[in-house]
Design an enzyme around this catalytic site. Structure first.
Site, PDB file in Angstrom:
ATOM      1  N   GLY A   1      38.295  39.773  39.749  1.00  0.00           N
ATOM      2  CA  GLY A   1      38.622  39.678  40.753  1.00  0.00           C
ATOM      3  C   GLY A   1      40.350  38.462  41.628  1.00  0.00           C
ATOM      4  O   GLY A   1      40.440  38.866  42.333  1.00  0.00           O
TER       5      GLY A   1
ATOM      6  N   GLY B   1      36.735  36.407  38.546  1.00  0.00           N
ATOM      7  CA  GLY B   1      35.661  35.239  39.183  1.00  0.00           C
ATOM      8  C   GLY B   1      34.808  34.815  37.698  1.00  0.00           C
ATOM      9  O   GLY B   1      35.520  35.058  36.709  1.00  0.00           O
TER      10      GLY B   1
ATOM     11  N   ASP C   1      35.472  46.218  40.142  1.00  0.00           N
ATOM     12  CA  ASP C   1      34.233  45.621  41.343  1.00  0.00           C
ATOM     13  C   ASP C   1      35.711  45.277  42.768  1.00  0.00           C
ATOM     14  O   ASP C   1      36.849  45.636  42.616  1.00  0.00           O
ATOM     15  CB  ASP C   1      33.109  44.937  41.272  1.00  0.00           C
ATOM     16  CG  ASP C   1      33.474  43.984  40.875  1.00  0.00           C
ATOM     17  OD1 ASP C   1      34.829  43.328  40.344  1.00  0.00           O
ATOM     18  OD2 ASP C   1      33.112  43.207  41.264  1.00  0.00           O
TER      19      ASP C   1
ATOM     20  N   GLU D   1      36.310  45.848  33.357  1.00  0.00           N
ATOM     21  CA  GLU D   1      34.962  45.214  33.076  1.00  0.00           C
ATOM     22  C   GLU D   1      34.481  45.720  32.135  1.00  0.00           C
ATOM     23  O   GLU D   1      33.535  44.975  31.728  1.00  0.00           O
ATOM     24  CB  GLU D   1      34.299  44.705  34.608  1.00  0.00           C
ATOM     25  CG  GLU D   1      34.927  44.586  35.526  1.00  0.00           C
ATOM     26  CD  GLU D   1      35.872  44.518  35.838  1.00  0.00           C
ATOM     27  OE1 GLU D   1      37.032  43.208  37.105  1.00  0.00           O
ATOM     28  OE2 GLU D   1      36.502  45.801  35.331  1.00  0.00           O
TER      29      GLU D   1
END
Length: 357
Positions: free
Chosen positions: A121, A73, A152, A144
């Site tokens: 992502g 992301g 995630d 992360e």
């Protein structure tokens, strides 16, 4: 595939039909195709349409340029949103997570070329697919914890299904892993040399997807993680991060190096990531994403996510000041708060069975 590649002046994501193949090209090569909110919206819409289009038998996702499928992301945008006290990141996840769920449930072969960098992502738009291809250039990771966050995009569910405790090792260290390790972790299915990807893409235009990929696949190198599985499985037992680090240090060698790596991460992120992996087992992809959304919103309002992006990406001093600064100071009650229900803010995705993954 070169005719599908665009410039930075074109759309951030491109769609085209080639024979019975629907092609998605992430088109931000200068940013290693980092995923924006607009890209997620466009992909969700196009994939929904192709799912109902009888003329599309297979979908392929790949990245423009030579550096990778997707570096994750756009965390600089997330940083700016947090500084402004905005809601754009939460809105982004409200589109990105349904996209991940759709890919996991996709009714047609979804082929992902996981060539080059595939981070965060990028894992979400590839590793949930039904046919996942790595190359000699692949570098996969859920890094992360390095930026004060946790895996995630359904990453906790994916890593919970890796052999033994290898997924826990990958999540807590945030390591960039090669293609062979991605195969071992069950994040990918096939190894195809990068030079053969263009020919494979052509074959996918008219052939059965699984048969075509098998025809182009070769034997992958041996996974380093697989060779280290004995100490990984022994050290990462249990739900206590402090005890895991004690075992890693006592084991020495590569295990002690892993302990040093984890010690540099956000203590809060490490403990919440571990708890996330333990809680996600047995959940559907939709339930896992709802849990990750719950946790993610709490990180948006906490100190470490902002500080981690600052240290790694904005100021690049690589010297984050975590709060609290040690694992020992992160209490069980602190971790528990990250999983508390959100009330009317919950991400409600219709849960189905079984998962594709």
């Amino acid at each position: 595939m070169n005719d599908a590649l665009g410039t930075e002046n074109e759309a951030e994501v491109l769609f085209e039909r080639r024979g019975h193949l629907g092609v998605i090209t992430l088109n931000r090569p200068k940013a290693v195709n980092a995923l924006t909110a607009g890209m997620a919206v466009a992909m969700l819409q196009q994939l929904t349409e192709w799912a109902e289009d009888d003329a599309v038998a297979t979908v392929l996702v790949h990245g423009a340029g030579e550096r990778g499928l997707c570096a994750g992301g756009d965390i600089v945008a997330i940083y700016r949103d947090m500084l402004a006290g905005g809601t754009e990141t939460a809105k982004f996840w409200q589109t990105e997570y349904p996209l991940n769920a759709l890919i996991a449930r996709y009714p047609k072969p979804y082929v992902a070329f996981m060539d080059g960098l595939v981070l965060g992502g990028g894992v979400g738009i590839s590793a949930h697919g039904s046919i996942r291809v790595i190359t000699e250039r692949t570098r996969v990771g859920m890094p992360e914890t390095t930026i004060g966050f946790v895996p995630d995009v359904g990453g906790t569910l994916l890593l919970s299904r890796s052999p033994g405790k290898s997924g826990t090792h990958a999540a807590l260290t945030g390591a960039h892993l090669n293609g062979a390790d991605a195969l071992f972790l069950a994040l990918a299915d096939h190894y195809v040399p990068s030079e053969r990807l263009p020919d494979l893409a052509v074959a996918l235009e008219s052939e059965d997807a699984e048969a075509a990929v098998v025809r182009f696949s070769e034997k992958a190198p041996r996974s380093n993680l697989e060779e280290q599985r004995n100490w990984i499985d022994a050290c990462y037992l249990g739900d206590d991060a402090d005890e895991i680090l004690d075992r890693l240090r006592a084991t020495g060698g590569a295990a002690a190096l892993a302990a040093q790596t984890i010690e540099a991460k956000s203590p809060t992120a490490v403990k919440v990531a571990l708890e996330s992996l333990r809680r996600v087992k047995g959940l559907t992809i939709e339930e896992a994403l709802a849990q990750e959304y719950r946790v993610g919103l709490r990180f948006l309002s906490g100190p470490d996510f902002l500080e981690g992006i600052r240290a790694q990406v904005v100021d690049k001093d690589r010297n984050p000041q975590w709060n609290p600064p040690t694992l020992h100071e992160v209490q069980a009650a602190d971790v528990e708060r990250y999983f508390a229900p959100l009330g009317d803010q919950e991400l409600n995705l219709q849960s189905k069975e079984p998962n594709n993954v």
